[in-house]
Every structure is written in structure tokens, then in C-alpha cells.
Design an enzyme around this catalytic site. Structure first.
Site, mmCIF file in Angstrom:
data_model
loop_
_atom_site.group_PDB
_atom_site.id
_atom_site.type_symbol
_atom_site.label_atom_id
_atom_site.label_comp_id
_atom_site.label_asym_id
_atom_site.label_seq_id
_atom_site.Cartn_x
_atom_site.Cartn_y
_atom_site.Cartn_z
ATOM 1 N N ARG A 76 1.244 -1.479 -0.290
ATOM 2 C CA ARG A 76 -0.082 -0.160 0.068
ATOM 3 C C ARG A 76 1.110 1.506 -0.109
ATOM 4 N NH1 ARG A 76 -4.509 1.050 5.127
ATOM 5 N NH2 ARG A 76 -1.946 -0.090 5.901
ATOM 6 N N GLY A 77 -0.132 2.297 -0.550
ATOM 7 C CA GLY A 77 0.956 4.435 -0.716
ATOM 8 C C GLY A 77 2.021 4.111 -1.194
ATOM 9 N N ARG A 108 -6.416 -5.997 0.786
ATOM 10 C CA ARG A 108 -5.560 -4.951 -0.082
ATOM 11 C C ARG A 108 -4.191 -5.692 -0.400
ATOM 12 N NH1 ARG A 108 -6.513 0.468 0.906
ATOM 13 N NH2 ARG A 108 -4.825 0.407 -0.700
ATOM 14 N N GLN A 143 8.124 17.041 14.407
ATOM 15 C CA GLN A 143 6.372 17.880 14.516
ATOM 16 C C GLN A 143 5.537 17.748 15.164
ATOM 17 O OE1 GLN A 143 4.799 18.975 11.430
ATOM 18 N NE2 GLN A 143 2.953 19.457 12.952
ATOM 19 N N GLN A 196 3.853 14.267 16.706
ATOM 20 C CA GLN A 196 5.007 13.158 16.562
ATOM 21 C C GLN A 196 6.369 12.983 16.989
ATOM 22 O OE1 GLN A 196 5.239 13.385 12.071
ATOM 23 N NE2 GLN A 196 3.184 12.039 12.388
ATOM 24 N N TYR A 249 6.854 9.206 16.396
ATOM 25 C CA TYR A 249 7.522 9.294 14.967
ATOM 26 C C TYR A 249 8.617 9.957 14.214
ATOM 27 C CZ TYR A 249 6.018 9.098 9.830
ATOM 28 O OH TYR A 249 6.270 8.941 8.560
ATOM 29 N N ILE A 293 2.589 13.192 1.488
ATOM 30 C CA ILE A 293 3.051 12.023 0.348
ATOM 31 C C ILE A 293 1.115 12.296 -0.232
ATOM 32 C CG2 ILE A 293 3.977 10.141 -1.235
ATOM 33 C CD1 ILE A 293 6.041 12.552 -0.838
HETATM 34 N N1 CAA Z 1 1.204 21.482 11.659
HETATM 35 C C1 CAA Z 1 0.595 22.979 12.502
HETATM 36 N N2 CAA Z 1 0.019 22.574 13.682
HETATM 37 C C2 CAA Z 1 -0.631 21.588 13.917
HETATM 38 C C3 CAA Z 1 -0.147 20.472 12.901
HETATM 39 C C4 CAA Z 1 1.006 20.421 12.489
HETATM 40 N N3 CAA Z 1 1.310 19.058 11.654
HETATM 41 N N4 CAA Z 1 -1.009 19.588 13.624
HETATM 42 C C5 CAA Z 1 -1.715 19.681 14.511
HETATM 43 N N5 CAA Z 1 -1.906 21.468 14.453
HETATM 44 C C6 CAA Z 1 -1.985 22.574 15.692
HETATM 45 C C7 CAA Z 1 -3.619 22.484 15.242
HETATM 46 O O1 CAA Z 1 -3.734 23.303 14.229
HETATM 47 C C8 CAA Z 1 -4.105 23.134 16.441
HETATM 48 O O2 CAA Z 1 -3.863 24.403 16.806
HETATM 49 P P1 CAA Z 1 -5.052 25.718 16.932
HETATM 50 O O3 CAA Z 1 -5.331 24.997 18.042
HETATM 51 O O4 CAA Z 1 -4.677 26.493 16.686
HETATM 52 O O5 CAA Z 1 -6.142 25.591 15.912
HETATM 53 C C9 CAA Z 1 -2.845 22.246 18.126
HETATM 54 O O6 CAA Z 1 -2.289 22.084 16.777
HETATM 55 C C10 CAA Z 1 -3.588 21.089 18.264
HETATM 56 O O7 CAA Z 1 -4.131 20.367 17.267
HETATM 57 P P2 CAA Z 1 -5.968 19.833 17.869
HETATM 58 O O8 CAA Z 1 -6.919 20.506 18.034
HETATM 59 O O9 CAA Z 1 -5.944 18.726 16.534
HETATM 60 O O10 CAA Z 1 -5.414 18.521 18.771
HETATM 61 P P3 CAA Z 1 -5.476 17.465 18.815
HETATM 62 O O11 CAA Z 1 -5.294 16.975 20.283
HETATM 63 O O12 CAA Z 1 -6.975 16.860 18.802
HETATM 64 O O13 CAA Z 1 -4.976 16.575 18.180
HETATM 65 C C11 CAA Z 1 -2.937 15.455 16.647
HETATM 66 C C12 CAA Z 1 -3.177 16.129 17.553
HETATM 67 C C13 CAA Z 1 -3.408 13.886 16.351
HETATM 68 C C14 CAA Z 1 -1.305 15.881 16.184
HETATM 69 C C15 CAA Z 1 -3.663 16.062 15.453
HETATM 70 O O14 CAA Z 1 -4.382 17.910 15.233
HETATM 71 C C16 CAA Z 1 -3.054 15.725 13.960
HETATM 72 O O15 CAA Z 1 -3.555 14.135 13.605
HETATM 73 N N6 CAA Z 1 -2.556 17.004 13.739
HETATM 74 C C17 CAA Z 1 -1.521 16.247 12.537
HETATM 75 C C18 CAA Z 1 -0.151 15.999 12.857
HETATM 76 C C19 CAA Z 1 0.873 15.378 11.963
HETATM 77 O O16 CAA Z 1 1.301 16.098 11.122
HETATM 78 N N7 CAA Z 1 1.199 14.468 11.309
HETATM 79 C C20 CAA Z 1 2.185 14.001 10.028
HETATM 80 C C21 CAA Z 1 0.844 12.536 9.382
HETATM 81 S S1 CAA Z 1 1.477 12.276 8.083
HETATM 82 C C22 CAA Z 1 3.003 11.404 8.059
HETATM 83 O O17 CAA Z 1 3.924 11.103 9.693
HETATM 84 C C23 CAA Z 1 3.354 11.325 7.385
HETATM 85 C C24 CAA Z 1 4.742 11.878 7.012
HETATM 86 O O18 CAA Z 1 6.228 11.478 7.138
HETATM 87 C C25 CAA Z 1 4.930 12.833 6.590
#
Ligand code: CAA
Length: 241
Positions: free
Chosen positions: A12-13, A39, A141, A144, A147, A180
Site C-alpha cells: 500500500r501507499g 488489499r 513535528q 509526533q 514518530y 505524500i
Molecule cells: N502543523 C502545524 N500545526 C498543527 C499540526 C501540524 N502538522 N497538527 C496540529 N496542529 C495544530 C492544530 O492546528 C491546533 O492548533 P489550533 O488550536 O491553533 O487550531 C493544535 O495544533 C492542536 O491540534 P488539535 O486541535 O488537532 O489537537 P488534538 O489533540 O485534537 O489532535 C493531533 C492533535 C493528533 C496532533 C492532530 O492535530 C493531528 O493529527 N495533527 C497532524 C499531525 C501531523 O502532521 N502528522 C503527520 C502525519 S503524516 C506522516 O507522518 C507522514 C510523514 O512522514 C510526513
């Protein structure tokens, strides 16, 4: 000579794109997967790439799984450590389980997968280990801590092992994809994606899995023997190291 490639998380992915690209480049490819049988079977039927199920966070499972791959295809020449998971949470809400699941799969998984093939690569005087880290291992990040720690560890692992493999023509490199367009990234809340992530990517879009696969095919080649210990960033200009 047809070389054998094994891709973890290869159904996947990004992993599916890597497995498919390596097959198209003439490799005999095996794709490992851990969970989604449906899958995986669909991927096998579509691509003709055999799939093998085991969990990279278990060393014993890797020993057994790799033995099956080698019995079916021959010794592994190219290992792509792609399998990875997210358990995103702000640190104050992160549980010990969310921490260890990510470390065990995304970091210890590299030990578990590489150790069983390493001596064979050294003995045969050829090997390619290609690790898939992440932009978030380079820059960190929020949400994370687990991660980012694991993915930064993957970069350190690469640099150490590259020095050990160099004299035996076994190269070890790491690719750091940015965001991605895969299911993993699509799981990010839409508001966060649109307001916080996309505006930070200068090319103005998510990357495509094929854009990472291209880097893997480049590093896997016999002709890439002088490239080892390198980090390739493929992130649309989001972060320069
Ligand atoms: N960049 C910048 N700001 C972020 C952010 C990010 N990636 N993720 C969260 N924030 C901010 C939110 O916008 C929020 O700000 P405000 O209060 O000003 O709106 C604050 O952080 C808190 O976020 P939540 O309200 O969503 O808080 P939560 O506790 O409900 O959830 C979280 C927190 C689980 C981290 C959720 O926000 C989330 O899933 N964020 C994405 C994190 C991310 O970028 N993960 C990458 C996944 S992809 C990957 O990992 C592949 C790779 O290698 C690139």
C-alpha cells in the site's frame, strides 16, 4: 543477473509504488505487509508481485518471513525498509503504548529487517539497504514526538551502518519523504492539512508515491555504489537540511 528486492509495507501507499517501480526496473520483488490481507491479495493479483505477511516489529517474525522470501526468490540484494505507522497525539496526551508501537515498528523494525540479510550481503559483496524515514524525522513535528524520534533514529542508523557496509559494497541510504498523498497523510484532520501543512509546501501540492519510488530505483542500481550514508529529501521544498 536478476536482483532480488524486498519491500516492507510494500502493498500500500509509498511501499506499493516502490515495489511496482522496482519490478518495472527488472528486479524480482517481494512485498511484505502486516495487516490488510484483502488489499495485499488485490495488490498481488494486480501486479504479480508475491506478498508475505509478517510484523516487522518482531525479530523472530522477520527471521521467518525473510527465510520464506529467500526460499521463494533467492537471497535479498535490495532491502527497502518502508513499513511505518503513525499514532499521532500531543505529547501530554500520548500513551506509553502509542510511544512504543511507533518506536518498535518505525525504528526497531529496521534492526529486525536488516540484521537477517546483512551478513549475506557482506558475504556476497553486494547489497543495497534503503530506509524510508520522513521530513518529520529531520525537522520534528508537533503531535509526533514518537514518530519524529523514530524517524530521526532511522537517519542515525543509516549513517552508522553505511560506514560498516562500505568496504563490502553494501550501501545504506535514507530517503526523507515530505507529505505524500497516501492514506497515512489523508488521516491528518482536514483543517490541519489545509491550514497548517499545505501552505508550507512551496510546490503547492502533496507529493506522489511514484516520486519516492523514483529515488529508490536510483539508489538500488548497481551504478549507485559510490552513494552511501546519504539522505535524499523529497519534500516539495518544505524543508532544506
Ligand atoms: N502543523 C502545524 N500545526 C498543527 C499540526 C501540524 N502538522 N497538527 C496540529 N496542529 C495544530 C492544530 O492546528 C491546533 O492548533 P489550533 O488550536 O491553533 O487550531 C493544535 O495544533 C492542536 O491540534 P488539535 O486541535 O488537532 O489537537 P488534538 O489533540 O485534537 O489532535 C493531533 C492533535 C493528533 C496532533 C492532530 O492535530 C493531528 O493529527 N495533527 C497532524 C499531525 C501531523 O502532521 N502528522 C503527520 C502525519 S503524516 C506522516 O507522518 C507522514 C510523514 O512522514 C510526513
Amino acid at each position: 543477473m536478476t536482483r532480488v528486492a524486498l519491500v516492507s509495507g510494500g502493498t500500500r501507499g509509498i511501499g506499493a509504488a516502490i515495489a511496482t517501480a522496482l519490478k518495472a526496473a527488472g528486479y524480482k520483488v517481494a512485498a511484505n505487509y502486516a495487516g490488510n490481507d484483502e488489499r495485499a491479495k488485490a495488490f498481488e493479483a494486480e501486479t504479480g508481485i508475491p506478498v508475505f505477511k509478517w510484523d516487522v516489529s518482531s525479530y523472530e517474525a522477520c527471521l521467518e518471513g525473510i527465510a520464506k522470501v529467500e526460499a521463494a526468490l533467492g537471497p535479498v540484494d535490495v532491502l527497502v525498509n518502508n513499513a511505518g505507522i503513525t499514532r499521532d497525539a500531543m505529547f501530554h496526551k500520548m500513551t506509553p503504548a502509542q510511544w512504543s508501537e511507533v518506536i518498535n515498528t518505525n525504528l526497531t523494525g529496521l534492526f529486525n529487517m536488516t540484521h537477517p540479510v546483512w551478513s549475506g550481503m557482506r558475504d556476497r559483496g553486494f547489497g543495497r539497504v534503503i530506509n524510508i524515514s520522513s521530513i518529520n524525522g529531520q525537522k520534528g513535528q508537533m503531535g509526533q514526538a514518537n514518530y519524529s524520534a523514530a524517524k530521526a533514529g532511522d537517519i542515525g542508523f543509516t549513517k552508522a551502518l553505511a560506514q560498516e557496509g562500505a568496504a563490502k559494497n553494501v550501501t545504506v541510504n535514507v530517503i526523507c519523504p515530505g507529505y505524500i498523498g497516501t492514506e497515512m497523510v489523508m488521516a491528518v484532520p482536514e483543517k490541519v492539512m489545509n491550514e497548517r501543512i499545505l501552505p508550507q509546501i512551496p510546490v503547492g501540492r502533496l507529493g506522489q508515491p511514484e516520486e519516492i519510488a523514483r529515488c529508490v530505483v536510483f539508489l538500488a542500481a548497481d551504478e549507485a555504489g559510490f552513494i552511501t550514508g546519504s539522505t535524499i529529501s523529497a519534500n516539495g521544498g518544505q524543508y532544506f537540511v
